[in-house]
Scaffold this motif. Structure first.
Motif, PDB file in Angstrom:
ATOM      1  N   TRP A 161      -0.664  20.867   8.697  1.00 35.50           N
ATOM      2  CA  TRP A 161      -0.163  19.530   8.404  1.00 35.50           C
ATOM      3  C   TRP A 161      -1.204  18.734   7.619  1.00 35.50           C
ATOM      4  O   TRP A 161      -2.390  19.046   7.639  1.00 35.50           O
ATOM      5  N   ILE A 162      -0.712  17.736   6.918  1.00 37.66           N
ATOM      6  CA  ILE A 162      -1.575  16.815   6.186  1.00 37.66           C
ATOM      7  C   ILE A 162      -1.222  15.390   6.573  1.00 37.66           C
ATOM      8  O   ILE A 162      -0.040  15.050   6.748  1.00 37.66           O
ATOM      9  N   HIS A 163      -2.236  14.592   6.754  1.00 37.47           N
ATOM     10  CA  HIS A 163      -2.068  13.163   7.037  1.00 37.47           C
ATOM     11  C   HIS A 163      -3.013  12.442   6.079  1.00 37.47           C
ATOM     12  O   HIS A 163      -4.233  12.572   6.196  1.00 37.47           O
ATOM     13  N   HIS A 164      -2.442  11.725   5.111  1.00 43.12           N
ATOM     14  CA  HIS A 164      -3.344  11.025   4.183  1.00 43.12           C
ATOM     15  C   HIS A 164      -3.050   9.535   4.166  1.00 43.12           C
ATOM     16  O   HIS A 164      -1.925   9.081   4.342  1.00 43.12           O
ATOM     17  N   THR A 165      -4.134   8.790   3.947  1.00 40.99           N
ATOM     18  CA  THR A 165      -4.103   7.338   4.078  1.00 40.99           C
ATOM     19  C   THR A 165      -4.755   6.686   2.871  1.00 40.99           C
ATOM     20  O   THR A 165      -5.799   7.136   2.398  1.00 40.99           O
ATOM     21  N   SER A 166      -4.126   5.636   2.372  1.00 40.66           N
ATOM     22  CA  SER A 166      -4.756   4.778   1.359  1.00 40.66           C
ATOM     23  C   SER A 166      -5.155   3.477   2.056  1.00 40.66           C
ATOM     24  O   SER A 166      -4.306   2.771   2.607  1.00 40.66           O
ATOM     25  N   PHE A 167      -6.455   3.208   2.057  1.00 41.91           N
ATOM     26  CA  PHE A 167      -7.004   2.017   2.701  1.00 41.91           C
ATOM     27  C   PHE A 167      -7.289   0.957   1.647  1.00 41.91           C
ATOM     28  O   PHE A 167      -7.975   1.222   0.651  1.00 41.91           O
ATOM     29  N   LEU A 168      -6.787  -0.260   1.895  1.00 42.30           N
ATOM     30  CA  LEU A 168      -6.986  -1.363   0.952  1.00 42.30           C
ATOM     31  C   LEU A 168      -8.315  -2.065   1.236  1.00 42.30           C
ATOM     32  O   LEU A 168      -8.353  -3.092   1.905  1.00 42.30           O
ATOM     33  N   TRP A 169      -9.401  -1.478   0.733  1.00 49.51           N
ATOM     34  CA  TRP A 169     -10.673  -2.188   0.890  1.00 49.51           C
ATOM     35  C   TRP A 169     -10.627  -3.471   0.074  1.00 49.51           C
ATOM     36  O   TRP A 169     -11.092  -4.507   0.501  1.00 49.51           O
ATOM     37  N   ASP A 170     -10.005  -3.394  -1.100  1.00 49.65           N
ATOM     38  CA  ASP A 170      -9.785  -4.574  -1.933  1.00 49.65           C
ATOM     39  C   ASP A 170      -8.593  -4.289  -2.835  1.00 49.65           C
ATOM     40  O   ASP A 170      -8.179  -3.135  -2.997  1.00 49.65           O
ATOM     41  N   TYR A 171      -8.023  -5.333  -3.433  1.00 54.43           N
ATOM     42  CA  TYR A 171      -6.908  -5.142  -4.357  1.00 54.43           C
ATOM     43  C   TYR A 171      -6.756  -6.373  -5.236  1.00 54.43           C
ATOM     44  O   TYR A 171      -7.258  -7.459  -4.917  1.00 54.43           O
ATOM     45  N   GLU A 172      -6.073  -6.184  -6.353  1.00 49.87           N
ATOM     46  CA  GLU A 172      -5.749  -7.279  -7.270  1.00 49.87           C
ATOM     47  C   GLU A 172      -4.379  -7.837  -6.905  1.00 49.87           C
ATOM     48  O   GLU A 172      -3.414  -7.080  -6.804  1.00 49.87           O
ATOM     49  N   ASP A 173      -4.304  -9.140  -6.713  1.00 47.26           N
ATOM     50  CA  ASP A 173      -3.025  -9.758  -6.361  1.00 47.26           C
ATOM     51  C   ASP A 173      -1.944  -9.415  -7.384  1.00 47.26           C
ATOM     52  O   ASP A 173      -0.792  -9.162  -7.027  1.00 47.26           O
ATOM     53  N   ARG A 174      -2.324  -9.402  -8.651  1.00 43.82           N
ATOM     54  CA  ARG A 174      -1.338  -9.135  -9.710  1.00 43.82           C
ATOM     55  C   ARG A 174      -0.683  -7.774  -9.522  1.00 43.82           C
ATOM     56  O   ARG A 174       0.509  -7.605  -9.777  1.00 43.82           O
ATOM     57  N   ASN A 175      -1.449  -6.787  -9.079  1.00 41.27           N
ATOM     58  CA  ASN A 175      -0.892  -5.443  -8.931  1.00 41.27           C
ATOM     59  C   ASN A 175       0.246  -5.394  -7.920  1.00 41.27           C
ATOM     60  O   ASN A 175       1.159  -4.566  -8.030  1.00 41.27           O
ATOM     61  N   MET A 176       0.181  -6.275  -6.930  1.00 44.59           N
ATOM     62  CA  MET A 176       1.217  -6.277  -5.898  1.00 44.59           C
ATOM     63  C   MET A 176       2.575  -6.726  -6.442  1.00 44.59           C
ATOM     64  O   MET A 176       3.613  -6.443  -5.855  1.00 44.59           O
ATOM     65  N   HIS A 194       4.263  -9.062  -0.401  1.00 47.00           N
ATOM     66  CA  HIS A 194       3.112  -8.164  -0.284  1.00 47.00           C
ATOM     67  C   HIS A 194       1.812  -8.914  -0.009  1.00 47.00           C
ATOM     68  O   HIS A 194       0.984  -8.474   0.792  1.00 47.00           O
ATOM     69  N   THR A 195       1.616 -10.057  -0.675  1.00 46.54           N
ATOM     70  CA  THR A 195       0.346 -10.768  -0.496  1.00 46.54           C
ATOM     71  C   THR A 195       0.207 -11.369   0.901  1.00 46.54           C
ATOM     72  O   THR A 195      -0.904 -11.590   1.374  1.00 46.54           O
ATOM     73  N   GLU A 196       1.332 -11.630   1.577  1.00 44.80           N
ATOM     74  CA  GLU A 196       1.287 -12.151   2.947  1.00 44.80           C
ATOM     75  C   GLU A 196       1.290 -11.034   3.984  1.00 44.80           C
ATOM     76  O   GLU A 196       0.957 -11.257   5.148  1.00 44.80           O
ATOM     77  N   PHE A 197       1.644  -9.833   3.533  1.00 46.22           N
ATOM     78  CA  PHE A 197       1.793  -8.707   4.452  1.00 46.22           C
ATOM     79  C   PHE A 197       0.518  -7.880   4.583  1.00 46.22           C
ATOM     80  O   PHE A 197       0.235  -7.306   5.624  1.00 46.22           O
ATOM     81  N   VAL A 198      -0.267  -7.798   3.508  1.00 45.34           N
ATOM     82  CA  VAL A 198      -1.457  -6.946   3.518  1.00 45.34           C
ATOM     83  C   VAL A 198      -2.728  -7.791   3.594  1.00 45.34           C
ATOM     84  O   VAL A 198      -2.700  -9.009   3.405  1.00 45.34           O
ATOM     85  N   CYS A 199      -3.841  -7.119   3.893  1.00 49.74           N
ATOM     86  CA  CYS A 199      -5.137  -7.797   3.916  1.00 49.74           C
ATOM     87  C   CYS A 199      -6.193  -6.866   3.337  1.00 49.74           C
ATOM     88  O   CYS A 199      -5.959  -5.671   3.137  1.00 49.74           O
ATOM     89  N   ARG A 200      -7.364  -7.419   3.079  1.00 48.19           N
ATOM     90  CA  ARG A 200      -8.464  -6.672   2.479  1.00 48.19           C
ATOM     91  C   ARG A 200      -9.464  -6.252   3.555  1.00 48.19           C
ATOM     92  O   ARG A 200      -9.961  -7.086   4.312  1.00 48.19           O
TER      93      ARG A 200
END
Length: 270
Positions: A161-176, A194-200
Motif C-alpha cells: 500500500w501507499i499513503h502519500h500526503t501533501s503538507f501545506l507548509w506555505d501557499y500562495e492565496d492566489r493559487n487557491m 479554501h482560504t478559510e479552510f486551510v492553514c499554513r
C-alpha cells in the motif's frame, strides 16, 4: 549488512528513506507508482517542495467540477491525474510531500484497508506534532483545530500500500482560486472557501523541524536507512506503464467547453 542485523535484533522492518528537494511532482508520482508496483522494499519519500505550481487530481476527479478551468488554462497551470484516489490540490515550493510505501505486513495491526492505514498514520503524525497546535486527524485530513494543512491519498495492491500526503507548509492565496469548492467535502469544512479552510504549517513549526520529527517518528515503527536518491530514481523496469499523467491543453479546453451552459443542448440538436 550491519543495518540488516540491527533490524533483526530490534524486530523492526527496514524502511528506505529517500529525500529530494524540489523534485517535479510528476516525476515524484511516477517514481512512487513504480516503487509501489514493481519493488518489495518499504520506502519513505520526502520531497521538500515542488519545482513549480501544479494542480494534482485524484484518479477519478472531474475537471469541470473541481477546477476553475478558464483561469487554469489562461495561466498555463499544469494539471496532473495521479494514480491514487483522493481530492484535488495545488502544490508548489511551499508544499512538503511525505510518502509511505509499505508491504501489507510491515506495521503490526495495520490492515491493507484505507481506514486502518489512515488511523495508523494519524498516530504517526500525532507523535510528530506532539505539543504543537491542536493536531487531529479529521475524516481523511490532518488539521490544526478545524483548519486543514495535510491532504492524503492512498492506493492498495494485493501485497502493498501507499499513503502519500501533501503538507501545506506555505501557499500562495492566489493559487487557491484555481480550485472550486468540491461537491463532496468533509462535513467539518462547513462550506468554507479554501482560504478559510486551510492553514499554513509555518505558523506552527520550522520546515526542517517537521521533516526531522517525521523521520524520528518513523523510527518507532521501522529501522530507517537512507537511500541514494539517484539510484532509486534510476531503477529501470521493463514494460512498466505509468497511469499518472500530465493532462493536455486540449483535454482541459474540451472539459471547459463541455461545462459551459448550452453545450449539451447544442450537441443534442446536431
Amino acid at each position: 549488512m550491519a543495518i540488516l542485523r540491527q533490524s533483526e535484533k530490534l524486530g523492526l522492518p527496514l524502511m528506505n528513506l529517500v529525500r529530494f528537494k524540489g523534485m517535479p511532482i510528476l516525476d515524484q508520482l511516477k517514481l512512487e507508482e513504480k516503487l509501489l508496483r514493481t519493488t518489495s522494499d518499504n520506502c519513505c519519500i520526502v520531497n521538500d517542495g515542488a519545482d513549480a505550481p501544479t494542480i494534482v487530481m485524484g484518479v477519478s476527479g472531474k475537471l469541470a467540477e473541481l477546477l476553475e478551468l478558464e483561469s487554469v488554462i489562461g495561466d498555463n497551470v499544469p494539471v496532473i491525474k495521479r494514480f491514487t484516489g483522493g481530492g484535488t490540490v495545488i502544490v508548489d515550493e511551499g508544499t512538503i510531500f511525505v510518502t509511505l510505501i509499505c508491504n501489507k505486513d510491515a506495521v503490526p495491526k495495520v490492515q491493507p484497508y484505507p481506514r486502518s492505514i489512515m488511523s495508523w498514520s494519524g498516530k504517526l503524525y500525532d507523535e510528530v506534532f506532539q505539543g504543537i497546535g491542536d493536531f487531529q486527524l479529521r475524516e481523511n485530513d490532518y488539521v490544526f483545530g478545524n483548519r486543514k494543512f495535510g491532504g492524503n491519498a492512498q492506493s492498495i495492491t494485493k501485497d502493498r500500500w501507499i499513503h502519500h500526503t501533501s503538507f501545506l507548509w506555505d501557499y500562495e492565496d492566489r493559487n487557491m482560486t484555481y480550485l472550486k469548492l468540491p461537491s463532496r467535502a468533509p462535513e467539518y469544512r462547513s462550506a468554507r472557501d479554501h482560504t478559510e479552510f486551510v492553514c499554513r504549517m509555518r505558523e506552527y513549526l520550522q520546515r526542517s523541524a517537521f521533516i526531522d520529527k517525521t523521520i524520528k517518528a518513523l523510527g518507532n515503527y521501522f529501522l530507517v536507512q537512507p537511500a541514494n536518491p539517484s539510484e532509486v530514481s534510476s531503477c529501470q523496469v521493463a514494460k512498466f506503464a505509468h497511469s499518472t499523467r500530465l493532462l493536455s491543453k486540449q483535454e482541459l479546453e474540451d472539459a471547459c467547453s463541455s461545462s459551459k451552459p448550452g453545450t449539451i443542448a447544442q450537441s443534442a440538436s446536431i
